[in-house]
Design a protein around this motif. Sequence first.
Motif, mmCIF file in Angstrom:
data_model
loop_
_atom_site.group_PDB
_atom_site.id
_atom_site.type_symbol
_atom_site.label_atom_id
_atom_site.label_comp_id
_atom_site.label_asym_id
_atom_site.label_seq_id
_atom_site.Cartn_x
_atom_site.Cartn_y
_atom_site.Cartn_z
ATOM 1 N N UNK A 1 0.445 20.014 -20.169
ATOM 2 C CA UNK A 1 -0.401 20.019 -21.381
ATOM 3 C C UNK A 1 0.408 20.402 -22.605
ATOM 4 N N UNK A 2 1.240 21.438 -22.445
ATOM 5 C CA UNK A 2 2.062 21.868 -23.578
ATOM 6 C C UNK A 2 3.055 20.782 -23.998
ATOM 7 N N UNK A 3 3.583 20.063 -23.030
ATOM 8 C CA UNK A 3 4.541 19.014 -23.369
ATOM 9 C C UNK A 3 3.865 17.892 -24.169
ATOM 10 N N UNK A 4 2.611 17.531 -23.776
ATOM 11 C CA UNK A 4 1.891 16.513 -24.550
ATOM 12 C C UNK A 4 1.628 16.995 -25.974
ATOM 13 N N UNK A 5 1.198 18.250 -26.098
ATOM 14 C CA UNK A 5 0.957 18.794 -27.432
ATOM 15 C C UNK A 5 2.264 18.909 -28.229
ATOM 16 N N UNK A 6 3.342 19.266 -27.593
ATOM 17 C CA UNK A 6 4.628 19.367 -28.289
ATOM 18 C C UNK A 6 5.088 17.996 -28.790
ATOM 19 N N UNK A 7 4.933 16.963 -27.942
ATOM 20 C CA UNK A 7 5.308 15.615 -28.380
ATOM 21 C C UNK A 7 4.451 15.175 -29.552
ATOM 22 N N UNK A 8 3.128 15.462 -29.499
ATOM 23 C CA UNK A 8 2.231 15.051 -30.582
ATOM 24 C C UNK A 8 2.543 15.780 -31.884
ATOM 25 N N UNK A 9 2.869 17.098 -31.758
ATOM 26 C CA UNK A 9 3.059 17.891 -32.975
ATOM 27 C C UNK A 9 4.452 17.712 -33.552
ATOM 28 N N UNK B 1 2.308 28.061 -8.858
ATOM 29 C CA UNK B 1 3.259 27.008 -9.238
ATOM 30 C C UNK B 1 2.532 25.798 -9.825
ATOM 31 N N UNK B 2 1.381 25.423 -9.230
ATOM 32 C CA UNK B 2 0.623 24.285 -9.766
ATOM 33 C C UNK B 2 -0.019 24.604 -11.111
ATOM 34 N N UNK B 3 -0.502 25.859 -11.265
ATOM 35 C CA UNK B 3 -1.045 26.263 -12.580
ATOM 36 C C UNK B 3 0.016 26.181 -13.663
ATOM 37 N N UNK B 4 1.192 26.684 -13.336
ATOM 38 C CA UNK B 4 2.284 26.665 -14.318
ATOM 39 C C UNK B 4 2.680 25.227 -14.659
ATOM 40 N N UNK B 5 2.677 24.372 -13.613
ATOM 41 C CA UNK B 5 3.056 22.982 -13.847
ATOM 42 C C UNK B 5 2.038 22.274 -14.748
ATOM 43 N N UNK B 6 0.729 22.509 -14.506
ATOM 44 C CA UNK B 6 -0.286 21.878 -15.344
ATOM 45 C C UNK B 6 -0.176 22.330 -16.801
ATOM 46 N N UNK B 7 0.051 23.626 -16.975
ATOM 47 C CA UNK B 7 0.181 24.131 -18.351
ATOM 48 C C UNK B 7 1.410 23.526 -19.035
ATOM 49 N N UNK B 8 2.496 23.369 -18.291
ATOM 50 C CA UNK B 8 3.681 22.745 -18.886
ATOM 51 C C UNK B 8 3.407 21.295 -19.293
ATOM 52 N N UNK C 1 -8.102 24.782 -20.762
ATOM 53 C CA UNK C 1 -7.071 25.751 -20.369
ATOM 54 C C UNK C 1 -7.277 27.087 -21.081
ATOM 55 N N UNK C 2 -7.647 27.015 -22.351
ATOM 56 C CA UNK C 2 -7.930 28.253 -23.080
ATOM 57 C C UNK C 2 -9.129 28.975 -22.482
ATOM 58 N N UNK C 3 -10.127 28.215 -22.052
ATOM 59 C CA UNK C 3 -11.308 28.823 -21.450
ATOM 60 C C UNK C 3 -10.968 29.507 -20.128
ATOM 61 N N UNK C 4 -10.119 28.867 -19.334
ATOM 62 C CA UNK C 4 -9.726 29.493 -18.068
ATOM 63 C C UNK C 4 -8.889 30.747 -18.290
ATOM 64 N N UNK C 5 -8.042 30.710 -19.307
ATOM 65 C CA UNK C 5 -7.255 31.908 -19.601
ATOM 66 C C UNK C 5 -8.159 33.041 -20.069
ATOM 67 N N UNK C 6 -9.147 32.719 -20.860
ATOM 68 C CA UNK C 6 -10.073 33.758 -21.318
ATOM 69 C C UNK C 6 -10.872 34.323 -20.139
#
Length: 566
Positions: free
Chosen positions: A48-56, A39-46, A559-564
């Motif tokens: 990060x994705x939300x910051x990138x979504x706002x920026x893009x 649950x915490x992993x999913x929350x952190x990814x959300x 995050x990409x490194x941890x997923x890899x």
Amino acid sequence: MPPAEGADVPPTPNSNPNIPPITKSAITAMRHPPPESKESLRLRRYVILSFWAVAIFIGLPIWWKTTAIYRAELPLQIMTDWADGKICRPVFPLRISVEAPTLQLQDAHNLIRATQHALDDLNEFSAHHLRLMLADAPLSAANASQQVVISGGPGDRSDDEDIALSIRLIPIETGTAPRSILQPYAPTLDVYYSPNQIPPPSSTGSPLATFIAHELHKIFAEEQTLLAHLLSTTSNVYTAKMKSLSSETVTELERQSTRTLKYAPTYHLTFSLFSPTFMPSSWEIEAALQQYLSPLLETFSSISNFTVDTQVQLYATFSPSIRQPEYDENLKAWTLRKEDLSGFINAAEWPLSPSIGVSPTVNFILYVPDQSQSPLLVKESGANSWLVPQWGGVLILNPAVTGQSPMTLTKDALTPAMHTFSEQLLSLLGLPQSPASLPLRLSTLKRVRAASLLFSASSTLGALARLTKALKSIPIPDNVAKSVDTAIAHLQQSCSDLRDGRFQGALENARIAETAAEKAFFEKSMVGQVYFPDEHKVAVYLPLLGPVAVPLIMAGMKELKSLRGR
């Protein structure tokens, strides 16, 4: 001795036997954080994705919208074609009206036809051609076809203002015939002939027709030369006409072009009286201008307008950059050297403004020397006046050799100065020197000005098109696009008016087109962006975007490194 690296640490003595001993592996396990929950992993990814979504999806569009340079659509290809002369090739059809009230209609038509053939044989400049027409002739079938060539439509009748010259055929019984007299203040050529010189219907030529053709060719010879010189600078089509001219003629044309003022709808004329003493302190300049100059300015009203002011300055000394006048025993006068004429005007102390408002200023200086240095002349030529190219004219009015200078210059005393200033003004405005008829010279100037304005506006549009293509970072506001559209529309109308022989309309449309093209090219909002290169933008954005972009990029990479790794 300490235990070897990697060996188990012996149990630490503990007084409490219920507590197990602490080993190295237990200590290592205590150093790492507990594993994250899903649950915490999913929350952190959300997050990060939300910051990138706002920026893009929000930040980048807002930045793009607020920093984008607006560039209105310009017809760049059409502008370039105008500059290259591909759209309009100016022609100058001049209508010549023939008045022959004593001739039969058939004889008049035969004479006009023979004269037209002789004119076409003499003409070597295809863009400038004379078209003869019978004055007040009914529109018959043959005459209607002639009107198609002349005015562009079978039912279009020429107005009086579109007639370049009127020929009056006057029969005489005695005296030399044929002969002609050109009226000095009217666009009229009187041709005197004897009745036996009228060509018969079966004849294709006659001495009278040849004589009229040669007279017309001489009258418009300088106009053809001026137009050929103007057109040859913009197109290679008319270089053949220029090659046929002598080197002296080409040199004179170049000298006239460098001397003539640039065309303007309005000129400001300043008449100045300067004296090194306290006399004369006044002059009857208003009465002199009203009598001698106002009629001349009124004749130019169809080409340009004029505003006039006057001024007087006493104790006006020579410029320190020139040598003082020297007495010449041969001329019995004080003299100025020709090389000192360019520095005669004391620009540091004489109140001569280079321009007043938006209109160019033409200066005319009347200098009355001191009695002790009078008469004052130019040493090389003995003249007392000279022309300053694209600036104005100077005249030295020498007082009487005996007696003192008058306190007031009367209108009669100013008559020579007014005649000289009038000639200098005509030269500065580019008025041709021939023919002897002033209205014909003004008509020639009108056609030359219309063509020069058309070429100037076309060249400005071409420069704007090249600038727009070369500098992608400058904005193009809507008012520039509107000015370009206005310029192109009036250029097209001016070209059509030239083809139809409506030279006054061609001049007015070319004037509007040139003004609109200059307004579009010198738009202030465009010029400012030329001096703001991309390096300045990088220097502005890096301090702002760096602190925001680094955490986002590092978090994303982690995050990409941890997923890899998983």
